[in-house]
Design an enzyme around this catalytic site. Sequence first.
Site, PDB file in Angstrom:
ATOM      1  N   GLY A  33      -8.878   3.951  -1.965  1.00  0.00           N
ATOM      2  CA  GLY A  33      -8.793   3.467  -3.340  1.00  0.00           C
ATOM      3  C   GLY A  33      -8.706   4.609  -4.326  1.00  0.00           C
ATOM      4  N   SER A  34      -9.199   4.370  -5.517  1.00  0.00           N
ATOM      5  CA  SER A  34      -9.093   5.345  -6.605  1.00  0.00           C
ATOM      6  C   SER A  34     -10.180   6.412  -6.499  1.00  0.00           C
ATOM      7  CB  SER A  34      -9.229   4.627  -7.952  1.00  0.00           C
ATOM      8  OG  SER A  34     -10.532   4.095  -8.095  1.00  0.00           O
ATOM      9  N   THR A  35     -10.011   7.485  -7.246  1.00  0.00           N
ATOM     10  CA  THR A  35     -11.051   8.515  -7.295  1.00  0.00           C
ATOM     11  C   THR A  35     -12.318   7.961  -7.927  1.00  0.00           C
ATOM     12  OG1 THR A  35     -10.048   9.317  -9.356  1.00  0.00           O
ATOM     13  CG2 THR A  35      -9.454  10.466  -7.340  1.00  0.00           C
ATOM     14  N   GLY A  38     -14.157   6.382  -5.226  1.00  0.00           N
ATOM     15  CA  GLY A  38     -14.729   7.383  -4.336  1.00  0.00           C
ATOM     16  C   GLY A  38     -15.998   8.004  -4.885  1.00  0.00           C
ATOM     17  N   GLU A  55     -10.280   8.120   1.278  1.00  0.00           N
ATOM     18  CA  GLU A  55      -8.836   8.340   1.128  1.00  0.00           C
ATOM     19  C   GLU A  55      -8.491   7.853  -0.264  1.00  0.00           C
ATOM     20  OE1 GLU A  55      -5.027   7.895   0.649  1.00  0.00           O
ATOM     21  OE2 GLU A  55      -5.774   5.992   1.400  1.00  0.00           O
ATOM     22  N   CYS A  89      -0.764   5.779  -2.010  1.00  0.00           N
ATOM     23  CA  CYS A  89      -1.263   7.096  -2.420  1.00  0.00           C
ATOM     24  C   CYS A  89      -0.277   8.179  -1.996  1.00  0.00           C
ATOM     25  CB  CYS A  89      -2.646   7.350  -1.827  1.00  0.00           C
ATOM     26  SG  CYS A  89      -2.668   7.275  -0.044  1.00  0.00           S
TER      27      CYS A  89
END
Length: 211
Positions: A33-35, A38, A55, A89
């Site tokens: 997913g997105s930062t 994360g 990831e 991504c």
Amino acid sequence: ATPLGLSEVIQGKVAVGERLVDDKRVALVSATGSTRMGRAVGPRVAQRFGRSLLELGGNNAMIVAPTADLELVTRAAVFSAAGTCGQRCTSLRRLIAHESVKDKIVERISKAYAQIRIGDPREANTLVGPLIDGGSFENMQKALAAAKAEGGEVVGGERASGVDGGFYVKPAIVKMKAQTGIMKEETFAPILYVVGYQNLDEAIVLQNDVP
């Protein structure tokens, strides 16, 4: 508590994700997913001494040399930037082209984009399916507006006509004078920014100058 079976399939949204993140029976949490996601998942799993494999987003670039095969560049750029409606991504976000070939590449990709089939991705020869939801469409429009405000020339990006039942858009190509702020952000949509360079060292700096 018994260990979770290896064949379990669990569907759900945030609440289900939080249960998996916090459950000590889940030794490894692999999250895509997105930062922003994360930053939330990593420390939370670590707090219970679990392991995480994150990831996250990407802002991938292609550097095009003056001697490049422009037909190959066009095919590669179109597939990687517009395929899956730019929602990978690994999608191509930035095309860093030598000034001697930049305009030729923009012309080639623009012509290719005009011929792309947009629609149900389950149908044969369809390269571009829908954006995941209305929020993604709004994010795409905000990014294109920001690019225009930063001096970019935008072609495409509007809703696709003749396709119902989802947020179908035309892939956008954005010709930039320099690598500006919006180019350094990942927008999960089919936006390809094109910027020029004079020498390879400059191109490598541009490639690496994203967070």
